[in-house]
Design an enzyme around this catalytic site. Structure first.
Site, PDB file in Angstrom:
ATOM      1  N   ALA A 155      -0.094   1.158   5.730  1.00 29.92           N
ATOM      2  CA  ALA A 155       0.809   2.297   5.525  1.00 29.92           C
ATOM      3  C   ALA A 155       0.871   2.718   4.060  1.00 29.92           C
ATOM      4  O   ALA A 155       1.040   3.898   3.759  1.00 29.92           O
ATOM      5  CB  ALA A 155       2.218   1.956   6.025  1.00 29.92           C
ATOM      6  N   PHE A 179       3.988   9.345   6.759  1.00 32.06           N
ATOM      7  CA  PHE A 179       5.315   9.764   6.263  1.00 32.06           C
ATOM      8  C   PHE A 179       5.091  10.617   4.999  1.00 32.06           C
ATOM      9  O   PHE A 179       4.174  10.325   4.223  1.00 32.06           O
ATOM     10  CB  PHE A 179       6.140   8.506   5.963  1.00 32.06           C
ATOM     11  CG  PHE A 179       7.547   8.782   5.551  1.00 32.06           C
ATOM     12  CD1 PHE A 179       8.490   9.146   6.495  1.00 32.06           C
ATOM     13  CD2 PHE A 179       7.939   8.693   4.216  1.00 32.06           C
ATOM     14  CE1 PHE A 179       9.803   9.420   6.112  1.00 32.06           C
ATOM     15  CE2 PHE A 179       9.240   8.964   3.832  1.00 32.06           C
ATOM     16  CZ  PHE A 179      10.174   9.330   4.793  1.00 32.06           C
ATOM     17  N   SER A 181       5.984  10.923   1.986  1.00 28.76           N
ATOM     18  CA  SER A 181       5.772  10.372   0.640  1.00 28.76           C
ATOM     19  C   SER A 181       4.578   9.426   0.560  1.00 28.76           C
ATOM     20  O   SER A 181       4.254   8.932  -0.519  1.00 28.76           O
ATOM     21  CB  SER A 181       7.030   9.625   0.188  1.00 28.76           C
ATOM     22  OG  SER A 181       7.259   8.533   1.051  1.00 28.76           O
ATOM     23  N   LYS A 182       3.919   9.179   1.685  1.00 33.37           N
ATOM     24  CA  LYS A 182       2.765   8.278   1.649  1.00 33.37           C
ATOM     25  C   LYS A 182       1.588   8.947   0.927  1.00 33.37           C
ATOM     26  O   LYS A 182       1.580  10.157   0.729  1.00 33.37           O
ATOM     27  CB  LYS A 182       2.361   7.904   3.089  1.00 33.37           C
ATOM     28  CG  LYS A 182       3.423   7.042   3.789  1.00 33.37           C
ATOM     29  CD  LYS A 182       3.477   5.642   3.202  1.00 33.37           C
ATOM     30  CE  LYS A 182       4.299   4.666   4.017  1.00 33.37           C
ATOM     31  NZ  LYS A 182       5.729   4.631   3.682  1.00 33.37           N
ATOM     32  N   ASN A 183       0.576   8.160   0.575  1.00 35.53           N
ATOM     33  CA  ASN A 183      -0.548   8.716  -0.189  1.00 35.53           C
ATOM     34  C   ASN A 183      -1.215   9.864   0.565  1.00 35.53           C
ATOM     35  O   ASN A 183      -1.685  10.820  -0.036  1.00 35.53           O
ATOM     36  CB  ASN A 183      -1.568   7.628  -0.524  1.00 35.53           C
ATOM     37  CG  ASN A 183      -1.022   6.653  -1.543  1.00 35.53           C
ATOM     38  OD1 ASN A 183       0.152   6.280  -1.476  1.00 35.53           O
ATOM     39  ND2 ASN A 183      -1.835   6.247  -2.508  1.00 35.53           N
TER      40      ASN A 183
END
Ligand SMILES: Cc1ncc(COP(=O)(O)O)c(C=O)c1O
Length: 366
Positions: A155, A179, A181-183
């Site tokens: 994740a 999500f 804000s994930k990379n």
């Protein structure tokens, strides 16, 4: 901690057109965008199967469901991570076994992992925390010796490489989250599961879709977990930028590390030998006992600084089974007192980096 608005502004025209196209097509679920994203992510990861799903937590749950484990079977994971990993183990009435992490890399301590194996152990979930891979060579060797499944929690590390392979493609199954804000983040919830195993892929595809392998024939209990077409359309526009995004995170991390070199009370992130780092988080260790003061000082200057994570999972009410011995977790115990993550995203500019690093230096009298 993140600046999703500035990132969006740079790709707005492309993303807006893609979303409007989904609205025009009305193919909201399982549309062509989802199928195309699946194929493009397979190519990017160099993996045989990508199964999109609703979020990263579902990905982990579905992965465990696909392995045919029995209630009480033990699954080992790290004590120092986000709760989703242990949550799904317990939700499925499997037995979560938490072990300490390495003090420098924040990933699972493989000696502790080995020591935790019992005849009931069936799987290991290494978490590639903050953006770098766990020691996958060791983990795969341990898994082979003891006949265990490996599910990689990717994740926080999508795009990281381990000896030339993408994170999430080394174990039996890889799981990720999209999500925002994930990379690689979408504009809502999203997730995916990866595998090179045809049988596991077949099972995963059935479980994400109510246990159906043939329409309206339910062979097993499944779930409903889908990536919707709008999210897939966003992800298709962002996937080609992922390497650049990860490079921007690395550049920001390098600037932070350089600025903190002469501060003895700060330990900067340490990268494992065989992995690249995609800096989902830039996490410092503050070793002089003043972590909370530093956080308050930065907050006073409008600089967000977060504690990922303040409580070991084994001490969370939901997962405290009374069986753990504090002495077995020296690193997690220290890390929850020392860690502090600074703003990390793709849009950090020199002015922002200078403002943040100057504030940290000021706190230490530099
Ligand atoms: C390590 C880890 N695993 C799993 C998840 C769960 O992902 P999601 O929020 O998409 O369910 C997260 C998300 O925060 C995570 O950081």
């Amino acid at each position: 901690m993140v600046d999703l608005q500035s990132q969006y502004q740079k790709i707005k025209d492309d993303v807006d057109a893609a979303i409007l196209n989904v609205l025009d097509s009305a193919a909201f679920v399982n549309g062509p965008e989802v199928k195309q994203f699946e194929t493009e992510l397979q190519e990017y990861l160099n993996v045989k199967h990508v199964i999109p799903c609703g979020n990263g937590t579902d990905a982990l749950q579905i992965a465990l469901m696909a392995l045919g484990l029995e209630p009480g079977d033990e699954v080992i994971t790290a004590d120092f991570t986000f709760a989703a990993t242990v949550e799904v183990i317990d939700l499925l009435k499997l037995s979560s076994i938490l072990v300490d992490v390495d003090y420098d890399t924040f990933t699972v301590d493989t000696d502790k992992l080995k020591a935790a194996i019992t005849p009931k152990t069936k799987a290991i979930i290494p978490v590639h925390l903050f953006g770098q891979c766990s020691n996958m060579d060791e983990i795969m060797a341990i898994a082979k010796e003891h006949n265990l499944y490996v599910i990689e929690d990717t994740a926080q590390a999508i795009g990281a490489d381990y000896k030339g392979k993408k994170a999430g493609t080394i174990g039996d199954i890889g799981c990720t989250s999209f999500f925002p804000s994930k990379n690689l983040g979408c504009y809502g919830d999203g997730g995916a599961i990866f595998t090179n195993d045809d049988d596991i892929a077949h099972r995963l595809r059935g479980i994400v879709n109510h246990g159906m392998y043939k329409r309206y024939y339910h062979d097993e209990v499944g779930v409903n977990s889908r990536l919707d077409s709008v999210q897939a359309a966003v992800l298709r526009r962002k996937l080609p930028l992922l390497n650049d995004y990860n490079a921007a995170r690395n550049a920001a991390a390098a600037a932070y590390t350089e600025a903190f070199e002469d501060i003895d009370e700060l330990l900067t992130p340490v990268k494992g030998d065989d992995t690249t780092h995609v800096f989902h988080q830039y996490t410092l260790r503050v070793t002089n006992g003043k972590r909370n003061e530093l956080q308050a000082f930065l907050t006073g200057k409008d600089i967000p600084a977060m504690i990922y994570y303040p409580v070991p999972l084994r001490k969370q009410k939901a997962y405290d089974n009374g069986h753990y011995n504090d002495a077995d977790f020296p690193n997690t115990n220290k890390l929850v007192e020392e860690v502090m993550s600074l703003p990390m995203h793709t849009e950090l500019d020199d002015e922002q980096l200078t403002y943040i690093t100057s504030a940290v230096r000021e706190f230490f009298g530099k």
